[in-house]
Enzyme design. Structure first.
Site, mmCIF file in Angstrom:
data_model
loop_
_atom_site.group_PDB
_atom_site.id
_atom_site.type_symbol
_atom_site.label_atom_id
_atom_site.label_comp_id
_atom_site.label_asym_id
_atom_site.label_seq_id
_atom_site.Cartn_x
_atom_site.Cartn_y
_atom_site.Cartn_z
ATOM 1 N N TYR A 140 0.962 -1.135 -0.105
ATOM 2 C CA TYR A 140 -0.069 -0.012 0.025
ATOM 3 C C TYR A 140 0.950 1.332 0.038
ATOM 4 C CZ TYR A 140 -4.859 -1.820 0.819
ATOM 5 O OH TYR A 140 -6.004 -2.572 0.530
ATOM 6 N N LYS A 190 3.303 -15.286 1.777
ATOM 7 C CA LYS A 190 3.204 -15.978 0.509
ATOM 8 C C LYS A 190 4.884 -16.384 0.164
ATOM 9 C CE LYS A 190 1.571 -17.475 -3.517
ATOM 10 N NZ LYS A 190 0.501 -18.462 -3.497
ATOM 11 N N ASP A 222 -3.125 -17.917 -0.163
ATOM 12 C CA ASP A 222 -4.044 -18.453 -1.197
ATOM 13 C C ASP A 222 -4.957 -19.704 -0.261
ATOM 14 O OD1 ASP A 222 -1.731 -19.948 -1.254
ATOM 15 O OD2 ASP A 222 -1.948 -20.391 -3.345
ATOM 16 N N ASP A 246 -6.343 -6.846 3.952
ATOM 17 C CA ASP A 246 -7.519 -6.317 3.257
ATOM 18 C C ASP A 246 -8.333 -7.206 2.872
ATOM 19 O OD1 ASP A 246 -8.996 -4.189 2.188
ATOM 20 O OD2 ASP A 246 -7.979 -4.579 0.085
ATOM 21 N N ASP A 250 -12.164 -9.028 4.359
ATOM 22 C CA ASP A 250 -13.330 -9.113 3.713
ATOM 23 C C ASP A 250 -14.066 -10.604 3.637
ATOM 24 O OD1 ASP A 250 -13.326 -6.371 3.241
ATOM 25 O OD2 ASP A 250 -14.059 -6.427 1.216
#
Ligand code: IPM
Ligand code: MG
Length: 355
Positions: A140, A190, A222, A246, A250
């Protein structure tokens, strides 16, 4: 206690109105003086001042003991210069206040289990996850970033970068959160692909030595996305970087069936904390008295708990929300069979009655 209130855009003003009413009633009930000041952020600030995060807003936040935020953004500002998009206001205030730790609890209210998207046998195993998202670093904010034309072709680029001190401090917050819960922490990265993740993992493992009671596991992002849907009961606390957090928060929110229910806290080392619902500005229903104010009201409970150490007051709000749901009151987003459809104002008033 001084609280800076930033309603923002879309449904922001209406949910915040209900939230502030709840706060005032709590103040009267428990004998506290909550002094609120309003400040502009996001699209509302762009319209009034030309930018999403005016200097006065930053100043007002810094002079407060805590900050409440509604939501930012909307189609009206989708086509303006990306450098002054409403979202820049939110990212800017997180950075200005060094709010590096974002706590996003996703739990299922028993009254809403029929709204949950998961199969009953999965839900039965439990759904109570705390996502601890790093909020002021990663891709970000990483440099270099930008867009350019190279050999006649457009390209865009961002950089995912984490420094040791950034990983250490977010890992500590996550381990502390796990100590207060079920003592299980899953670090999501990751590391099979990204160098930045290998450093992340190494440092999380080092920090874990200070928390021998917490069971630390690691998961690729993932797989974590899949596991959240397949069997969320395996998670207690998840710690992860800005972008992965983020996305996963959600997902974690949505599986509870009610993104309109979930609060969040953004905390730094010393600055005032910022509290906001995790849902967005929902421009499609803005101004129609249809929004669910409960995530904002629950964010105020988090503020009382984390910024002001008022556990009893926070419990009171949470109990009132549960009671209101038990009475069958529902906004459109959580409507179920047998529920009584109410608007934003009615929901807020019902919670106040139940405080
Ligand atoms: C969130 C939002 C923000 C983010 C946007 C609005 C900038 O999605 O708080 O999760 O990406 O952090
Ligand atoms: Mg988001």
């Amino acid at each position: 206690m001084k609280i800076c209130v930033m309603p923002g855009d879309g449904i922001g003003p209406e949910i915040m109105e209900q939230g502030v009413k709840v706060l005032n009633v709590i103040g009267e009930k428990f004998g506290h003086k909550f002094e609120t000041t309003e400040a502009l952020i996001g699209g509302a600030a762009i319209d009034a001042t030309g930018g999403p995060l005016p200097e006065e807003t930053v100043k007002a936040c810094k002079e407060s003991d805590a900050v409440l935020l509604g939501a930012v953004g909307g189609p009206k500002w989708d086509t303006i210069d990306p450098a002054i998009r409403p979202e820049r206001g939110l990212l800017g205030i997180r950075k200005e206040l060094s709010l590096f730790a974002n706590l996003r609890p996703a739990a299922l209210f028993s009254e809403l289990k029929d709204a949950c998207y998961l199969r009953a046998d999965i839900v039965e195993k439990g759904l109570d996850v705390m996502v601890v998202r790093e909020l002021t670093g990663g891709i970000y904010f990483g440099e270099p970033r930008g867009t350019k034309t190279e050999n006649g072709e457009r390209m865009g680029y961002n950089t995912m970068v984490y420094y040791e001190h950034e990983v250490k401090r977010i890992a500590k917050v996550a381990f502390e959160a796990a100590m207060k819960r079920d003592k299980r922490l899953c670090s999501v990265d990751k590391a099979n692909v990204l160098d930045v993740s290998r450093v992340w993992r190494e440092i999380v493992i080092e920090v874990s030595e200070e928390y021998p009671e917490v069971e630390l596991t690691h998961m690729y992002v993932d797989n974590a996305a899949m596991q959240l849907v397949r069997d969320p009961s395996q998670f207690d606390v998840i710690v992860t970087g800005n972008l992965f957090g983020d996305i996963l928060s959600d997902a974690a929110a949505a599986i509870t069936g009610s993104i309109g229910m979930l609060p969040s806290a953004s905390l730094g080392a010393s600055n005032p904390g910022l509290y906001e619902p995790i849902h967005g500005s929902a421009p499609d229903i803005a101004g129609e008295n249809k929004a669910n104010p409960l995530a904002t009201i629950l964010s105020i409970a988090m503020m009382l708990r984390y910024s002001f150490n008022m556990a009893e007051e926070a419990d009171c709000i949470e109990a009132a929300v549960e009671k209101t749901l038990a009475e069958g009151l529902r906004t459109g987003d959580i409507m179920d069979e047998g529920g009584k459809l109410v608007g934003c104002t009615e929901m807020g008033e019902a919670v106040i009655k139940n405080l």
